[in-house]
Design a protein around this motif. Structure first.
Motif, short mmCIF file in Angstrom:
data_model
loop_
_atom_site.label_atom_id
_atom_site.label_comp_id
_atom_site.label_asym_id
_atom_site.label_seq_id
_atom_site.Cartn_x
_atom_site.Cartn_y
_atom_site.Cartn_z
N HIS A 80 0.81 -1.22 0.00
CA HIS A 80 0.00 0.00 0.00
C HIS A 80 0.85 1.27 0.00
O HIS A 80 0.30 2.38 0.15
CB HIS A 80 -0.98 0.02 1.18
CG HIS A 80 -0.41 0.53 2.47
ND1 HIS A 80 -0.92 1.66 3.10
CD2 HIS A 80 0.61 0.10 3.24
CE1 HIS A 80 -0.23 1.88 4.21
NE2 HIS A 80 0.70 0.95 4.32
N LEU A 81 2.13 1.14 -0.19
CA LEU A 81 3.02 2.30 -0.29
C LEU A 81 3.34 2.56 -1.76
O LEU A 81 3.74 1.64 -2.48
CB LEU A 81 4.31 2.05 0.49
CG LEU A 81 4.20 2.30 1.99
CD1 LEU A 81 5.27 1.56 2.75
CD2 LEU A 81 4.29 3.79 2.27
N ARG A 82 3.17 3.81 -2.18
CA ARG A 82 3.37 4.17 -3.59
C ARG A 82 4.08 5.52 -3.71
O ARG A 82 3.92 6.38 -2.84
CB ARG A 82 2.02 4.24 -4.31
CG ARG A 82 1.19 2.97 -4.29
CD ARG A 82 1.81 1.84 -5.09
NE ARG A 82 1.81 2.10 -6.52
CZ ARG A 82 0.85 1.71 -7.36
NH1 ARG A 82 -0.20 1.02 -6.90
NH2 ARG A 82 0.93 1.97 -8.64
N PRO A 83 4.80 5.74 -4.78
CA PRO A 83 5.40 7.06 -5.01
C PRO A 83 4.31 8.08 -5.36
O PRO A 83 3.39 7.76 -6.13
CB PRO A 83 6.32 6.83 -6.22
CG PRO A 83 6.40 5.36 -6.44
CD PRO A 83 5.16 4.79 -5.85
N GLU A 84 4.43 9.28 -4.81
CA GLU A 84 3.50 10.35 -5.19
C GLU A 84 4.15 11.70 -5.00
O GLU A 84 5.00 11.86 -4.12
CB GLU A 84 2.19 10.27 -4.39
CG GLU A 84 1.14 11.29 -4.82
CD GLU A 84 0.95 11.30 -6.34
OE1 GLU A 84 1.24 12.36 -6.94
OE2 GLU A 84 0.55 10.27 -6.91
N ASP A 85 3.75 12.64 -5.82
CA ASP A 85 4.23 14.02 -5.71
C ASP A 85 3.97 14.53 -4.29
O ASP A 85 2.88 14.32 -3.74
CB ASP A 85 3.50 14.89 -6.74
CG ASP A 85 3.83 16.35 -6.61
OD1 ASP A 85 4.89 16.77 -7.09
OD2 ASP A 85 3.01 17.08 -6.00
N VAL A 86 4.94 15.22 -3.73
CA VAL A 86 4.84 15.70 -2.35
C VAL A 86 3.59 16.55 -2.15
O VAL A 86 2.86 16.38 -1.16
CB VAL A 86 6.12 16.49 -1.97
CG1 VAL A 86 5.90 17.27 -0.68
CG2 VAL A 86 7.31 15.55 -1.84
N THR A 87 3.32 17.46 -3.06
CA THR A 87 2.18 18.37 -2.89
C THR A 87 0.86 17.63 -3.03
O THR A 87 -0.07 17.84 -2.24
CB THR A 87 2.26 19.51 -3.91
OG1 THR A 87 3.49 20.21 -3.73
CG2 THR A 87 1.10 20.49 -3.74
N VAL A 88 0.75 16.75 -4.02
CA VAL A 88 -0.48 15.98 -4.19
C VAL A 88 -0.71 15.06 -3.00
O VAL A 88 -1.84 14.90 -2.52
CB VAL A 88 -0.45 15.19 -5.51
CG1 VAL A 88 -1.67 14.29 -5.64
CG2 VAL A 88 -0.35 16.14 -6.70
#
Length: 262
Positions: A133-141
């Motif tokens: 359940h861990l995924r890369p995502e843009d810091v702001t998003v």
């Protein structure tokens, strides 16, 4: 970064993933043939609570990572199939350099799809570091999503790839709605309160706050039906199983088990 550039990157990434996908006849087929008689043998013929219990026992046999190790693992599990130097961001759908991981604007960080506060597990080894359940995502998003429950509706998230949000919920872009649902339901089966962590359960609310619940179950079930596992999601499951945790997300292999349990 100007909005038009983000949109261009997102569309390009979508085209790349379409090319990466399996042929139409097999794009949503699960790789169960290799695992039904071995990995899932103790779940065979079960439904409902018996199936959930059997799957919990099966997937609880896993190798656990440290939170620091998650950085490098995500660079493998979420690698852009068209550019080995990049990862695909979950909600945004954009391709970003693996090296741009961190906590600053323009970086990507480690998104807990089952929000940490919905179970008070933080970044503890176990639910706080579970790659399923861990995924890369843009810091702001990622910050916009925060610890909101999942539901339909809201206003467009800037640079969110079509994701929407309101005061108490977040709706991911269409291409990963099913992915999000299956990640949430994996967590609900994996963490049942028997390993010093909270018993994680989905419910049909969007006001769960810091309770060990997350919603909205009826919407998540709908998303899982409407967005079946694709090649990227299946490949990710294989990498986690083969290289890192050595356990699987059963709802990627058997999406029909969602309706059997819930």
């Amino acid at each position: 970064m100007p909005g038009i550039h983000i949109r261009t990157v997102a569309l390009t990434t979508a085209a790349v993933l379409a090319a990466f996908a399996l042929p139409a006849a097999t794009a949503t087929a699960s790789p169960t043939a290799a695992y039904d008689d071995t990995y899932y043998q103790d779940a065979e013929g079960k439904t409902g609570t018996e199936l959930k219990s059997a799957l919990h026992t099966i997937i609880s046999d896993q190798t656990k990572l440290s939170y620091d190790a998650v950085w490098d693992a995500l660079k493998a599990t979420d690698q852009d199939p068209a550019n080995s130097s990049n990862v695909i961001l979950l909600y945004s759908g954009t391709s970003r350099a693996k090296s741009a991981n961190g906590g600053d604007s323009g970086d990507w960080n480690r998104e807990h799809v089952w929000a940490k506060s919905h179970g008070d597990f933080g970044t503890a080894t176990g639910p706080g570091t579970d790659l399923h359940h861990l995924r890369p995502e843009d810091v702001t998003v990622n910050s916009v999503r925060g610890n909101k429950d999942f539901d339909a509706g809201g206003s467009a998230v800037a640079n969110g790839g079509g994701s929407l949000t309101d005061s108490d919920s977040f709706e991911p872009r269409d291409a990963v709605k099913g992915d999000v649902a299956r990640m949430i339901l994996y967590m609900a089966v994996r963490y049942e309160g028997d390993d010093s962590f909270a018993d994680l359960e989905p419910n049909d609310s969007v006001d769960n706050g810091s309770a060990p619940n997350i919603g909205k179950l009826s919407v998540l079930k709908k998303w899982s039906d409407e967005d079946p596992p694709d090649a990227f999601e299946q490949h990710r499951n294989e990498v986690i199983y083969d290289t890192y945790q050595h356990n699987r997300n059963p709802f990627i292999d058997h999406p029909e088990w969602v309706g059997s349990i819930w």
